[in-house]
Motif scaffolding. Structure first.
Motif, PDB file in Angstrom:
ATOM      1  N   ILE A 135       0.786  -1.175   0.041  1.00  0.00           N
ATOM      2  CA  ILE A 135      -0.066   0.027  -0.177  1.00  0.00           C
ATOM      3  C   ILE A 135       0.931   1.222  -0.199  1.00  0.00           C
ATOM      4  O   ILE A 135       0.745   2.103  -0.766  1.00  0.00           O
ATOM      5  CB  ILE A 135      -0.893  -0.215   1.233  1.00  0.00           C
ATOM      6  N   LYS A 136       1.808   1.157   0.725  1.00  0.00           N
ATOM      7  CA  LYS A 136       2.647   2.419   0.943  1.00  0.00           C
ATOM      8  C   LYS A 136       3.306   2.511  -0.333  1.00  0.00           C
ATOM      9  O   LYS A 136       3.539   3.782  -0.974  1.00  0.00           O
ATOM     10  CB  LYS A 136       3.698   2.153   1.936  1.00  0.00           C
ATOM     11  N   ASP A 167     -11.358   0.465   1.151  1.00  0.00           N
ATOM     12  CA  ASP A 167     -10.011   0.017   0.636  1.00  0.00           C
ATOM     13  C   ASP A 167      -9.519   1.302   0.041  1.00  0.00           C
ATOM     14  O   ASP A 167      -9.869   1.655  -1.258  1.00  0.00           O
ATOM     15  CB  ASP A 167     -10.117  -1.135   0.041  1.00  0.00           C
ATOM     16  N   GLN A 168      -8.602   1.931   0.528  1.00  0.00           N
ATOM     17  CA  GLN A 168      -8.020   3.124   0.102  1.00  0.00           C
ATOM     18  C   GLN A 168      -7.174   2.876  -1.219  1.00  0.00           C
ATOM     19  O   GLN A 168      -7.210   3.713  -1.994  1.00  0.00           O
ATOM     20  CB  GLN A 168      -7.190   4.050   1.022  1.00  0.00           C
ATOM     21  N   GLU A 169      -6.539   1.608  -1.268  1.00  0.00           N
ATOM     22  CA  GLU A 169      -5.916   1.351  -2.368  1.00  0.00           C
ATOM     23  C   GLU A 169      -6.595   1.275  -3.714  1.00  0.00           C
ATOM     24  O   GLU A 169      -5.999   1.154  -4.699  1.00  0.00           O
ATOM     25  CB  GLU A 169      -5.106  -0.141  -1.880  1.00  0.00           C
ATOM     26  N   ARG A 204       2.466   1.692  -3.173  1.00  0.00           N
ATOM     27  CA  ARG A 204       1.554   2.345  -4.363  1.00  0.00           C
ATOM     28  C   ARG A 204       1.000   3.838  -4.105  1.00  0.00           C
ATOM     29  O   ARG A 204       0.062   4.215  -4.966  1.00  0.00           O
ATOM     30  CB  ARG A 204       0.072   1.297  -4.272  1.00  0.00           C
ATOM     31  N   GLU A 205       1.572   4.533  -3.132  1.00  0.00           N
ATOM     32  CA  GLU A 205       1.064   5.858  -2.985  1.00  0.00           C
ATOM     33  C   GLU A 205       1.326   6.542  -4.262  1.00  0.00           C
ATOM     34  O   GLU A 205       2.536   6.711  -4.741  1.00  0.00           O
ATOM     35  CB  GLU A 205       1.907   6.750  -1.720  1.00  0.00           C
ATOM     36  N   SER A 225     -13.703   2.667  -2.191  1.00  0.00           N
ATOM     37  CA  SER A 225     -12.643   3.392  -1.784  1.00  0.00           C
ATOM     38  C   SER A 225     -12.744   3.662  -0.208  1.00  0.00           C
ATOM     39  O   SER A 225     -11.649   3.800   0.630  1.00  0.00           O
ATOM     40  CB  SER A 225     -12.691   4.859  -2.356  1.00  0.00           C
ATOM     41  N   GLN A 247      -6.313   4.347  -5.679  1.00  0.00           N
ATOM     42  CA  GLN A 247      -4.820   4.686  -5.934  1.00  0.00           C
ATOM     43  C   GLN A 247      -4.780   4.008  -7.273  1.00  0.00           C
ATOM     44  O   GLN A 247      -3.968   4.125  -8.334  1.00  0.00           O
ATOM     45  CB  GLN A 247      -3.825   4.196  -4.892  1.00  0.00           C
ATOM     46  N   THR A 248      -5.058   2.612  -7.339  1.00  0.00           N
ATOM     47  CA  THR A 248      -4.717   1.529  -8.354  1.00  0.00           C
ATOM     48  C   THR A 248      -5.598   2.132  -9.595  1.00  0.00           C
ATOM     49  O   THR A 248      -4.807   2.058 -10.611  1.00  0.00           O
ATOM     50  CB  THR A 248      -5.483   0.440  -8.063  1.00  0.00           C
TER      51      THR A 248
END
Length: 366
Positions: A237-238, A345-347, A240-241, A342, A350-351
């Motif tokens: 996750i980090k 899941d915050q990713e 993929r920021e 979102s 981002q994805t």
């Protein structure tokens, strides 16, 4: 017939954007709809910053058909919006008797005459609206405190050893739900009555017993495979920021959203470079044009934050123009689904943003 209707300017420290925000917060109390606010946002983009100076004419003469195209609605709806806004004392229609709109500016940009929509009534009411908003904020804060007080009293009554106390409370306030009361005076009367019940039925109120902690301790998780998996997920996750700028956001946007962003840029006389504020305002306007209600937008904003919810709209709106497997058929449905995912899941956001940047910029995302 053209009317030279001037105004005395906005109060000190108040910008046109601030005035729109005030109207949006007071929308239910003023009897306005989401489409009325979207219309006024569009109107503010059609005038210049200097038009708000004291002694100036602040008006625009865009044709009704042109306004309908900008907002993505039909001409009849524009007419209804203008009639409602004029009835609320926020605008004045000053066009010719045949409906033709026109205007003329001097070489220095000052409006000399205008036959169209004059915003002087709204500007003159800015001080009144600000005062009204402060009163509403005070009433809201008082209502919040009173609801908390009422809940505390109801908890005390429930803890009384006398069953008649709860029955007496229900006789006054059947549902025992302070959150359902919207009127300050009514809630104050309920509090007075419930306080009287607490006084009439004395007892040991609110006493609790502290229990000893369990003798059974929880074993630490020493599963090496699970620990490695958890750490790997956190690092993923980090890694993929995504760092994205307002300029990149503008370039990613659909044609309609990009035009709205650029209109907000042009309306900002101090700095016409892309900004997050311009993007958020434009994204909200675009969502309204696509049929999303203001309440749904506000709920999504409260869940994700202003910028993240605007990015969700950006992705859904841009993907509606694509022809590959990421194409969406219903922009609003895709937006609502993305907000929901979102928030869990915050990713996800981002994805999808990284994918869209690769699609638009050919791998230029960083």
């Amino acid at each position: 017939m053209s009317t030279a209707l001037t105004h005395t300017g906005l109060p000190d420290g108040v910008t046109p954007y601030d005035l729109i925000d005030v109207l949006e917060k007071l929308r239910p109390r003023l009897g306005l709809r989401d489409e009325d606010i979207a219309y006024l946002r569009c109107a503010f983009r059609l005038v210049r910053a200097e038009d708000f100076l004291p002694g100036r004419i602040c008006a625009f003469w865009e044709r009704v058909a042109g306004l309908a195209d900008r907002l993505g609605v039909n001409v009849r709806r524009i007419t209804r919006i203008e009639t409602r806004l004029e009835g609320c004392g926020l605008i004045q229609r000053t066009g010719a008797t045949n409906g033709r709109r026109f205007g003329r500016r001097a070489e220095d940009g000052r409006i000399l005459s205008a036959g169209g929509i004059n915003l002087a009534p709204l500007i003159e009411r800015a001080g009144e609206l600000l005062t009204h908003l402060r009163c509403v904020a005070n009433d809201t804060e008082r209502l919040k405190r009173d609801r908390q007080r009422a809940n505390d009293l109801i908890r005390q009554i429930r803890s009384l050893p006398v069953s008649d106390a709860l029955a007496a409370a229900r006789a006054i306030f059947p549902r025992l739900r302070p959150s359902e009361v919207q009127d300050n005076e009514k809630l104050a009367a309920i509090i007075d009555a419930v306080e009287a019940i607490v006084t009439d039925f004395p007892g040991d109120i609110g006493q609790t017993v502290v229990t000893a902690p369990s003798d059974t301790s929880v074993r630490p998780d020493t599963n090496r495979e699970r620990k490695i998996k958890t750490c790997s997920a956190a690092n993923a996750i980090k890694s993929r920021e995504l760092h994205i700028t307002p300029v990149q956001v503008r370039d990613l946007a659909s044609v309609e959203l990009r035009e709205a962003i650029e209109l907000y840029q042009e309306a900002n006389e101090e700095d016409r470079t892309p900004s997050w504020r311009c993007f958020v305002l434009a994204a909200r306007d675009r969502a309204m044009m696509l049929g999303l209600s203001g309440a749904d937008w506000d709920n999504a904003r409260d869940r994700l934050g202003k910028i993240r919810v605007a990015l969700c709209l950006l992705i859904a709106d841009r993907n509606a123009t694509r022809d590959d497997r990421f194409k969406v058929r219903d922009t609003i449905a895709a937006f609502v689904g993305l907000v929901r995912k979102s928030s869990r899941d915050q990713e996800v956001l981002q994805t999808l943003l990284i994918e869209l940047m690769h699609f638009a910029f050919g791998g230029a995302a960083s």
